[in-house]
Design a protein around this motif. Structure first.
Motif, mmCIF file in Angstrom:
data_model
loop_
_atom_site.group_PDB
_atom_site.id
_atom_site.type_symbol
_atom_site.label_atom_id
_atom_site.label_comp_id
_atom_site.label_asym_id
_atom_site.label_seq_id
_atom_site.Cartn_x
_atom_site.Cartn_y
_atom_site.Cartn_z
ATOM 1 N N ALA A 132 26.959 45.962 50.748
ATOM 2 C CA ALA A 132 27.300 46.172 49.334
ATOM 3 C C ALA A 132 27.929 47.547 49.125
ATOM 4 C CB ALA A 132 26.051 46.027 48.467
ATOM 5 N N PHE A 135 31.402 47.581 50.348
ATOM 6 C CA PHE A 135 32.268 46.888 49.387
ATOM 7 C C PHE A 135 32.842 47.876 48.370
ATOM 8 C CE2 PHE A 135 32.726 44.727 45.256
ATOM 9 C CZ PHE A 135 33.613 43.711 45.607
ATOM 10 N N VAL A 163 26.000 43.701 42.749
ATOM 11 C CA VAL A 163 26.530 42.592 43.551
ATOM 12 C C VAL A 163 25.708 42.304 44.807
ATOM 13 C CG1 VAL A 163 28.871 43.051 42.723
ATOM 14 C CG2 VAL A 163 28.165 43.979 44.942
ATOM 15 N N ARG A 166 24.345 38.934 45.366
ATOM 16 C CA ARG A 166 25.375 37.881 45.334
ATOM 17 C C ARG A 166 25.174 36.983 44.111
ATOM 18 N NH1 ARG A 166 24.021 36.980 51.549
ATOM 19 N NH2 ARG A 166 24.990 38.867 52.330
ATOM 20 N N LEU A 190 37.532 47.163 41.741
ATOM 21 C CA LEU A 190 36.337 46.633 42.396
ATOM 22 C C LEU A 190 35.773 45.437 41.629
ATOM 23 C CD1 LEU A 190 34.500 49.936 43.388
ATOM 24 C CD2 LEU A 190 35.431 48.225 44.955
ATOM 25 N N LYS A 193 37.977 42.558 42.312
ATOM 26 C CA LYS A 193 37.767 42.145 43.710
ATOM 27 C C LYS A 193 36.525 41.264 43.815
ATOM 28 C CE LYS A 193 36.851 44.433 48.170
ATOM 29 N NZ LYS A 193 36.659 45.761 48.777
ATOM 30 N N GLU A 194 35.433 41.692 43.174
ATOM 31 C CA GLU A 194 34.187 40.921 43.215
ATOM 32 C C GLU A 194 34.386 39.562 42.547
ATOM 33 O OE1 GLU A 194 31.351 41.016 44.579
ATOM 34 O OE2 GLU A 194 30.232 39.555 43.379
ATOM 35 N N ARG A 195 35.075 39.573 41.397
ATOM 36 C CA ARG A 195 35.302 38.316 40.677
ATOM 37 C C ARG A 195 36.108 37.335 41.517
ATOM 38 N NH1 ARG A 195 39.663 38.418 36.007
ATOM 39 N NH2 ARG A 195 40.899 38.773 37.868
ATOM 40 N N THR A 197 36.845 37.378 44.878
ATOM 41 C CA THR A 197 36.378 36.990 46.215
ATOM 42 C C THR A 197 35.220 36.003 46.141
ATOM 43 O OG1 THR A 197 35.068 39.022 46.262
ATOM 44 C CG2 THR A 197 37.108 39.026 47.529
ATOM 45 N N ARG A 198 34.401 36.111 45.091
ATOM 46 C CA ARG A 198 33.234 35.237 45.009
ATOM 47 C C ARG A 198 33.280 34.271 43.832
ATOM 48 N NH1 ARG A 198 28.824 37.438 43.980
ATOM 49 N NH2 ARG A 198 27.749 35.597 44.663
ATOM 50 N N THR A 200 32.853 34.746 40.639
ATOM 51 C CA THR A 200 31.761 34.937 39.689
ATOM 52 C C THR A 200 32.270 34.908 38.247
ATOM 53 O OG1 THR A 200 32.086 37.309 39.944
ATOM 54 C CG2 THR A 200 30.281 36.330 41.175
ATOM 55 N N THR A 202 32.379 36.710 34.784
ATOM 56 C CA THR A 202 32.326 38.152 34.510
ATOM 57 C C THR A 202 32.409 38.418 33.015
ATOM 58 O OG1 THR A 202 33.460 38.568 36.608
ATOM 59 C CG2 THR A 202 33.470 40.367 35.010
#
Lengths: 273, 252
Positions: A132, A135, A163, A166, A190, A193-195, A197-198, A200, A202
């Motif tokens: 994490a 990341f 994050v 997960r 960032l 990126k999190e949204r 790649t996974r 999610t 948001t």
């Protein structure tokens, strides 16, 4: 908990009103957020953004209306049940919310250690914390304490903590407030990126139009490891503007930019000012 | 009409709710043993030099003040008796509690208050931890354990102070007479009174400090307010409660 599929509503606020004494912090607010969607909540200071985030998380009980997290009504849920639901969510607080008596490693590992429903084996904690922190490009700060980091770095650690479990739903409360434009852009990159790649869901509370603009128009390319123009697809991004606790605007970026409302338009085109 | 009562009544209500939850949590998992021992160290070991010094001089000053009166009645041999009863029944528990309230109720309120205004309490809840279980219960247990121990140490140091002034400096009594009259003066009810008081004071100091901290609002200024409030309220309650506990022991 309801079934987890592609169109599942992860968060739903149904006519929520929150009062603090005589002050109405949220007034009849309704919204919903599904997997893969982004909701940008804008508004002036004191308009209810933080209250909305905390109510969504179940930290504040609404005086009227209901908040459904993963289909469960937070008003009737017990604290243990709420904790189980929160293990599927990540939150970045406005002030970071890092525990200043703990190291960065302990801060980021905190949800893994304390959220029993995650069932994270103790041997795996350090590896996931490292992952994490990598990341957010702060893998070298494990042994430091929050006071040794800059404001921007603390926000990035806050993102790492959000994050590390997960989660499928992420709430960001003013992640760029008080930061310089370069650091703010790093933070927003960032988040995107999190949204991307996974996948999610948001929710982002912000007073900066640029933050919503970036999430609505850019996507993270895992191959090039860069943000790229999404070609005006808006990436399922919805904009909400709060004013004195009420939703005064709800719609797309285009609708926001063409809104005739003088208050709403303040959050639409600050780049041109 | 009675709107001005809303605030105090709400505060009393939240105080008792917090107290109830903190006490129930003693019997519920998870138990944060590390936090309990850390708080015992901060409250117990941290307060020790202060308690040693004040205890010693309290006993010394009681002896000094009593010396003239006792000499007048030719009862200077009873100095050990008076120092023991005064310290064990009243001054030991109360002075120790007031010092610990000043030092630790403020510390507890400012620490928890700072966590509240920097959203660490919210973060704790969001990350699956009950802040009462993690912050309040360990402080309550540590205070309830350490304040009686500190009081015993303070009482003993007071007797040592009384002995030094009474037997060594003023020659009011012989060392054997001092310790023997001090020992014989104390009954089991005195010991009970001297231990029940610090236990009750400990609950009040810890809970008032935690309540002030958990209800902090308004940034760093609010932390300052909470700290002052914790010291003032817990000190006043120590004085009020010592009267009622003493009254109970006098009546029965």
């Amino acid at each position: 908990m309801s079934e987890r599929n592609g169109t599942e509503t992860l968060l739903r606020l149904d006519h929520v009103t929150v009062r603090f004494g005589e002050t109405v912090a949220l007034d009849d607010v309704s919204l919903s957020l599904r997997r893969g969607e982004t909701c940008v909540i804008q508004g002036a200071a004191g308009s209810g953004k933080t209250t909305l985030m905390k109510t969504a998380l179940g930290l504040i009980k609404p005086d009227e209306g209901h908040v459904y997290l993963f289909g469960v009504d937070t008003l009737t849920a017990r604290e243990t049940e709420l904790n189980e639901l929160r293990s599927h969510m990540g939150i970045l607080f406005q002030e970071g919310g890092l525990f200043d008596s703990m190291t960065i490693e302990e801060n980021v590992g905190y949800p893994l250690v304390n959220m029993k429903s995650l069932k994270c084996p103790p041997g795996e904690v350090l590896a996931r914390v490292q992952q994490a922190l990598d990341f957010v490009e702060l893998g070298h700060t494990l042994e430091k304490v929050p006071s040794e980091l800059s404001g921007g770095m603390r926000r990035r650690v806050g993102i790492a903590r959000a994050v590390v479990t997960r989660p499928s739903l992420l709430l960001y409360d003013s992640p760029t407030a008080g930061l310089d434009p370069i650091t703010a852009n790093t933070i927003m990159a960032l988040i995107a990126k999190e949204r991307d790649t996974r996948g999610t869901a948001t929710a982002l509370a912000t007073h900066r139009y640029q933050d919503g603009f970036l999430l609505a128009n850019y996507r993270y390319n895992a191959h090039t490891e860069r943000l790229e123009d999404a070609g005006g697809k808006n990436l399922h991004t919805m904009f909400i503007v709060l004013g004195e606790g009420r939703i005064v605007f709800e719609g797309t970026q285009q609708e926001l930019e063409t809104s005739p409302d003088p208050y709403v338009s303040k959050f639409a085109k600050p780049l041109k000012e | 009409m009675f709107d001005f009562l809303k605030g105090p009544i709400l505060s009393i209500q939240t105080f008792f709710l917090l107290s109830g939850r903190a006490m129930v949590n003693i019997f519920r998992s998870p138990h944060y043993a590390d936090d309990i021992s850390l708080q015992m160290d901060i409250i117990g070991v941290g307060s020790l030099p202060l308690i040693l010094l004040t205890g010693l001089f309290t006993g010394a000053v009681i002896t000094l003040q009593m010396s003239r009166a006792l000499n007048t009645y030719g009862a200077s041999g009873q100095v050990g008796n008076i120092v023991a009863i005064t310290l064990v029944r009243e001054l030991g528990p109360v002075l120790t509690a007031l010092l610990v309230a000043g030092r630790n109720a403020s510390g507890i309120a400012s620490e928890i208050g700072s966590m509240k205004v920097t959203e660490q309490i919210d973060a704790m809840r969001a990350l699956g931890t009950d802040p009462v279980q993690k912050l309040v219960t360990p402080r309550l247990l540590a205070m309830a354990t350490m304040l009686p121990v500190l009081t015993i140490i303070s009482d003993f140091m007071g007797l040592v102070g009384g002995y030094v002034v009474g037997s060594v400096l003023l020659n009011l009594t012989t060392p054997t007479q001092f310790w023997s009259s001090a020992y014989q003066a104390l009954e089991y009810r005195d010991i009970a009174q001297g231990l029940i008081k610090p236990f009750v004071f400990a609950l009040v100091i810890a809970l008032v400090g935690c309540h002030a901290g958990m209800n902090t609002t308004g940034g760093t200024q609010g932390v300052g307010r909470a700290t002052t409030q914790a010291v003032v309220v817990s000190s006043v309650w120590v004085i009020v409660l010592t009267f009622f506990i003493s009254k109970f022991f006098v009546d029965f």
